[in-house]
Design a protein around this motif. Structure first.
Motif, PDB file in Angstrom:
ATOM      1  N   ARG A 171      -6.032 -15.288  -5.900  1.00 33.73           N
ATOM      2  CA  ARG A 171      -5.511 -15.805  -7.166  1.00 33.73           C
ATOM      3  C   ARG A 171      -4.331 -16.741  -6.926  1.00 33.73           C
ATOM      4  NH1 ARG A 171      -6.056 -10.250 -10.827  1.00 33.73           N
ATOM      5  NH2 ARG A 171      -8.243 -10.603 -11.386  1.00 33.73           N
ATOM      6  N   ARG A 172      -3.492 -16.422  -5.949  1.00 34.66           N
ATOM      7  CA  ARG A 172      -2.400 -17.338  -5.608  1.00 34.66           C
ATOM      8  C   ARG A 172      -2.953 -18.680  -5.129  1.00 34.66           C
ATOM      9  NH1 ARG A 172      -0.080 -12.689  -2.888  1.00 34.66           N
ATOM     10  NH2 ARG A 172       1.599 -11.795  -4.145  1.00 34.66           N
ATOM     11  N   PHE A 173      -4.005 -18.623  -4.336  1.00 38.50           N
ATOM     12  CA  PHE A 173      -4.614 -19.847  -3.818  1.00 38.50           C
ATOM     13  C   PHE A 173      -5.103 -20.730  -4.958  1.00 38.50           C
ATOM     14  CE2 PHE A 173      -8.578 -22.010  -2.614  1.00 38.50           C
ATOM     15  CZ  PHE A 173      -8.121 -22.823  -1.584  1.00 38.50           C
ATOM     16  N   VAL A 174      -5.847 -20.134  -5.901  1.00 40.70           N
ATOM     17  CA  VAL A 174      -6.361 -20.909  -7.028  1.00 40.70           C
ATOM     18  C   VAL A 174      -5.207 -21.415  -7.892  1.00 40.70           C
ATOM     19  CG1 VAL A 174      -7.805 -20.846  -9.095  1.00 40.70           C
ATOM     20  CG2 VAL A 174      -8.533 -19.629  -7.033  1.00 40.70           C
ATOM     21  N   ALA A 175      -4.223 -20.549  -8.157  1.00 39.60           N
ATOM     22  CA  ALA A 175      -3.094 -20.944  -9.005  1.00 39.60           C
ATOM     23  C   ALA A 175      -2.310 -22.092  -8.382  1.00 39.60           C
ATOM     24  CB  ALA A 175      -2.181 -19.742  -9.241  1.00 39.60           C
ATOM     25  N   SER A 180     -12.002 -18.304 -15.507  1.00 43.08           N
ATOM     26  CA  SER A 180     -13.088 -17.546 -14.899  1.00 43.08           C
ATOM     27  C   SER A 180     -12.886 -17.425 -13.391  1.00 43.08           C
ATOM     28  CB  SER A 180     -14.430 -18.220 -15.200  1.00 43.08           C
ATOM     29  OG  SER A 180     -15.498 -17.496 -14.640  1.00 43.08           O
ATOM     30  N   ALA A 181     -12.413 -18.494 -12.755  1.00 37.84           N
ATOM     31  CA  ALA A 181     -12.160 -18.452 -11.317  1.00 37.84           C
ATOM     32  C   ALA A 181     -11.029 -17.489 -10.991  1.00 37.84           C
ATOM     33  CB  ALA A 181     -11.823 -19.851 -10.808  1.00 37.84           C
ATOM     34  N   LEU A 182      -9.994 -17.479 -11.818  1.00 41.90           N
ATOM     35  CA  LEU A 182      -8.846 -16.605 -11.570  1.00 41.90           C
ATOM     36  C   LEU A 182      -9.167 -15.145 -11.854  1.00 41.90           C
ATOM     37  CD1 LEU A 182      -6.009 -18.792 -13.117  1.00 41.90           C
ATOM     38  CD2 LEU A 182      -6.192 -18.112 -10.716  1.00 41.90           C
ATOM     39  N   ALA A 226     -20.980 -12.499  -4.673  1.00 40.97           N
ATOM     40  CA  ALA A 226     -19.734 -13.045  -4.135  1.00 40.97           C
ATOM     41  C   ALA A 226     -19.931 -14.475  -3.668  1.00 40.97           C
ATOM     42  CB  ALA A 226     -19.239 -12.172  -2.989  1.00 40.97           C
ATOM     43  N   GLN A 227     -21.099 -14.771  -3.113  1.00 41.70           N
ATOM     44  CA  GLN A 227     -21.377 -16.133  -2.671  1.00 41.70           C
ATOM     45  C   GLN A 227     -21.391 -17.091  -3.860  1.00 41.70           C
ATOM     46  OE1 GLN A 227     -25.122 -16.585  -0.683  1.00 41.70           O
ATOM     47  NE2 GLN A 227     -24.950 -18.803  -0.491  1.00 41.70           N
ATOM     48  N   VAL A 228     -22.035 -16.662  -4.940  1.00 43.63           N
ATOM     49  CA  VAL A 228     -22.056 -17.490  -6.148  1.00 43.63           C
ATOM     50  C   VAL A 228     -20.637 -17.720  -6.659  1.00 43.63           C
ATOM     51  CG1 VAL A 228     -22.782 -17.562  -8.565  1.00 43.63           C
ATOM     52  CG2 VAL A 228     -24.394 -16.818  -6.799  1.00 43.63           C
ATOM     53  N   SER A 229     -19.836 -16.638  -6.686  1.00 45.46           N
ATOM     54  CA  SER A 229     -18.463 -16.766  -7.165  1.00 45.46           C
ATOM     55  C   SER A 229     -17.636 -17.656  -6.244  1.00 45.46           C
ATOM     56  CB  SER A 229     -17.814 -15.379  -7.274  1.00 45.46           C
ATOM     57  OG  SER A 229     -18.424 -14.607  -8.289  1.00 45.46           O
ATOM     58  N   ALA A 230     -17.821 -17.492  -4.931  1.00 48.41           N
ATOM     59  CA  ALA A 230     -17.085 -18.323  -3.983  1.00 48.41           C
ATOM     60  C   ALA A 230     -17.448 -19.796  -4.141  1.00 48.41           C
ATOM     61  CB  ALA A 230     -17.362 -17.863  -2.556  1.00 48.41           C
ATOM     62  N   GLU A 231     -18.724 -20.056  -4.406  1.00 50.51           N
ATOM     63  CA  GLU A 231     -19.143 -21.447  -4.631  1.00 50.51           C
ATOM     64  C   GLU A 231     -18.493 -22.018  -5.888  1.00 50.51           C
ATOM     65  OE1 GLU A 231     -23.338 -21.183  -4.720  1.00 50.51           O
ATOM     66  OE2 GLU A 231     -23.574 -21.098  -2.530  1.00 50.51           O
ATOM     67  N   ARG A 232     -18.359 -21.164  -6.927  1.00 46.11           N
ATOM     68  CA  ARG A 232     -17.689 -21.639  -8.148  1.00 46.11           C
ATOM     69  C   ARG A 232     -16.221 -21.958  -7.859  1.00 46.11           C
ATOM     70  NH1 ARG A 232     -21.976 -21.963  -8.816  1.00 46.11           N
ATOM     71  NH2 ARG A 232     -23.410 -21.247 -10.431  1.00 46.11           N
TER      72      ARG A 232
END
Length: 557
Positions: free
Chosen positions: A82-86, A107-109, A290-296
């Motif tokens: 979450r820190r990475f995305v933020a 959604s990503a966070l 998890a792969q789908v989420s990581a791709e998003r």
């Protein structure tokens, strides 16, 4: 995503993996001891009991240690992701954030980060189960290599069936993930559009039946089908294992001196191995989700690139002048349904000057304001600060000159950007000046509430901008939701106060009865400047406005 998380948690991951391998090895050893004890002679049982107790304690301690490490690793992985995305969101260009949309970022966070982190921390668990399955297979090979070969065939058939099933299931999980991103925006509409939905029964029913409920049902249906395929294939694999146990017990093992040991060992090991093997198979759908989420997450974060150099925290330069020279910007215009061109714009701003920017809706006023404050980089032309061109190397530092209240402003629950020692007293003084003292107070740098009307929220945003005390103030339709008394305070008191403090001020406004109070009036139509006048426009506006002369400071509040 995986590389980033591994780099952030190398020590924890290595420690959890070692403890997990040790736990798996001890578990296999424990099962082997149980199998041997069932057929051991009486003199050997005392020594075997001591070994069994030591092994059981090792299994317990390694399980507790691994579980604690898993939990710590899971929470840290989720937090780091979450820190990475933020951080990518905070560093991204503003136009990119507008293009991506808040629903996909949320959604990503939330969900996508959680899924990736959960699968990341399951690596040690997968490793443990893999060690147990491999150890069980080796033990079975030691008992009887002929039966072991058949065991490999059974395990292979179950695994292949599971793999073929997941190829179909992943398509449905991918559809569900795409719909989930859209569902987040519908959830936001539940609260942001609460007034409209309550005032219109047909709209409320249509939103629930045709939009929200349909999206929820799509996510449920696709995920249920995808996971059901995995469950069905898992059931088939489990049936194969039990069928193999039956063959070992009743058909495969011939009479011989080791017949009881082989039958007991195979039956016990296979029953014990079902759990770890099933856990390994169940990790496949988690891995794919998890792969789908990581791709998003990758798709979103890779779209948030920036070439700008982030400010180093040093103080902003003193404002002497800002000039827009041939600035041009293109964007899609909803009203005309075509590409809209703003500019070329030539405009300058000085300290101690109030500029009113006026024009019809859709003329490009707010876009020009975003260009001015550095939220949008100009596609052509340049912005010059104190004689120096603003570019990627200094645009973030340039933005620190501005305090703004845009029409779509956001209120934080505390004064994040202000660090004065007398913050509470000054903030409460300004709240009283804007008649907010009975609604909200500043306590330890935080607001007591944000549950305010839109007009009150705008006044609170004005207080925040005032406390920032930056060289340039920009107000986008600030007075549009205000009562006449607060319009008077804004135009006749606060703006002159800011001008007297040497601030440059840009006000986007439709309040023509106050135009005569500006030092300069700038008019925009269809993305172009059609009028730009200093001094004389103010005098003529005063003569023709029919309004009273400006009130003295403090005469209203």
């Amino acid at each position: 995503m995986l590389k980033y998380l591994i780099n952030q948690s190398r020590v924890s991951l290595a420690g959890a993996s070692l403890v997990t391998v040790f736990h798996g090895a001890c578990s296999v050893l424990l099962v082997a001891q149980i199998s041997s004890a069932l057929t051991a002679a009486e003199p050997e049982r005392g020594t075997m009991a001591l070994i069994f107790i030591a092994t059981a304690i090792a299994v317990m301690l390694s399980y507790v240690g691994a579980a604690i490490l898993f939990e710590r690793l899971g929470q840290r992985a989720n937090a780091e992701l979450r820190r990475f995305v933020a951080q990518r969101v905070l560093a991204a260009d503003y136009r990119q954030l507008e293009s991506i949309g808040s629903a996909r970022i949320q959604s990503a966070l939330a969900e996508h980060s959680t899924r990736v982190a959960e699968f990341f921390v399951s690596f040690p668990v997968i490793l443990m189960n893999a060690v147990i399955v491999a150890g069980c297979l080796l033990y079975m090979a030691w008992l009887s290599w002929q039966v072991f070969l058949l065991a490999l065939v059974v395990v292979g058939l179950g695994s292949v069936g599971y793999h073929l099933a997941h190829l179909r299931a992943i398509r449905h999980l991918d559809i569900a993930a795409n719909e989930q991103d859209q569902l987040f925006s519908y959830f936001r509409s539940l609260t942001d559009g609460a007034k409209e939905l309550r005032l219109n029964r047909h709209k409320r029913k249509a939103f629930y039946d045709e939009v929200l409920s349909s999206s929820i049902e799509t996510v449920r249906r696709e995920r249920t089908f995808g996971m059901s395929v995995f469950v069905a294939s898992g059931g088939w694999a489990q049936f194969l294992l039990y069928a193999f146990i039956g063959m070992v017990l009743f058909a495969l093992v011939s009479d011989g001196p080791d017949r009881v040991l082989i039958m007991t060992g195979y039956a016990l090991v296979f029953v014990y191995m079902i759990g770890p093997l099933e856990a390994l198979l169940l990790s496949i759908p988690r891995a794919n989700m998890a792969q789908v989420s990581a791709e998003r997450i990758d798709e979103i974060t890779q779209a948030m690139v920036t070439s700008e150099v982030q400010t180093d925290g040093s103080s902003s330069p003193a404002l002497q002048s800002i000039a827009l020279q041939g600035v041009l910007h293109r964007y899609y215009h909803e009203q005309s349904d075509e590409l809209f061109t703003l500019g070329p714009i030539d405009l300058d701003f000085r300290p101690g000057e109030i500029t009113f920017l006026v024009g019809g809706n859709g003329s490009g006023k707010t876009t020009l304001a975003k260009l001015l404050v550095g939220l949008y980089p100009p596609e052509e032309g340049r912005i010059v600060l104190n004689g120096s061109v603003v570019d990627e190397s200094n645009r973030d530092r340039y933005r620190q000159l501005f305090s703004t209240v845009f029409s779509d402003f956001h209120l934080f629950d505390r004064l994040l950007e202000v660090g004065t020692a007398d913050l509470d007293r000054e903030g409460n003084r300004l709240l009283a000046k804007l008649h907010l003292q009975n609604k909200v107070k500043v306590q330890n740098g935080a607001f007591s509430t944000l549950a305010l009307s839109q007009g009150q929220r705008k006044r609170l945003a004005l207080v925040i901008a005032y406390l920032e005390n930056r060289p340039f103030f920009l107000f986008d339709e600030w007075a549009a939701d205000q009562d006449p008394v607060f319009k008077e305070v804004f135009y006749r008191e606060l703006l002159p106060e800011l001008r007297a403090m040497g601030k440059a001020i840009l006000v986007i406004s439709h309040d023509d009865r106050y135009f005569h109070l500006a030092d300069r009036l700038v008019r925009m139509e269809s993305g172009c400047l059609t009028f730009n006048s200093r001094g004389p426009m103010k005098d003529s506006a005063t003569k023709n406005s029919g309004t009273a002369p400006p009130l003295a400071l403090g005469s209203i509040v």
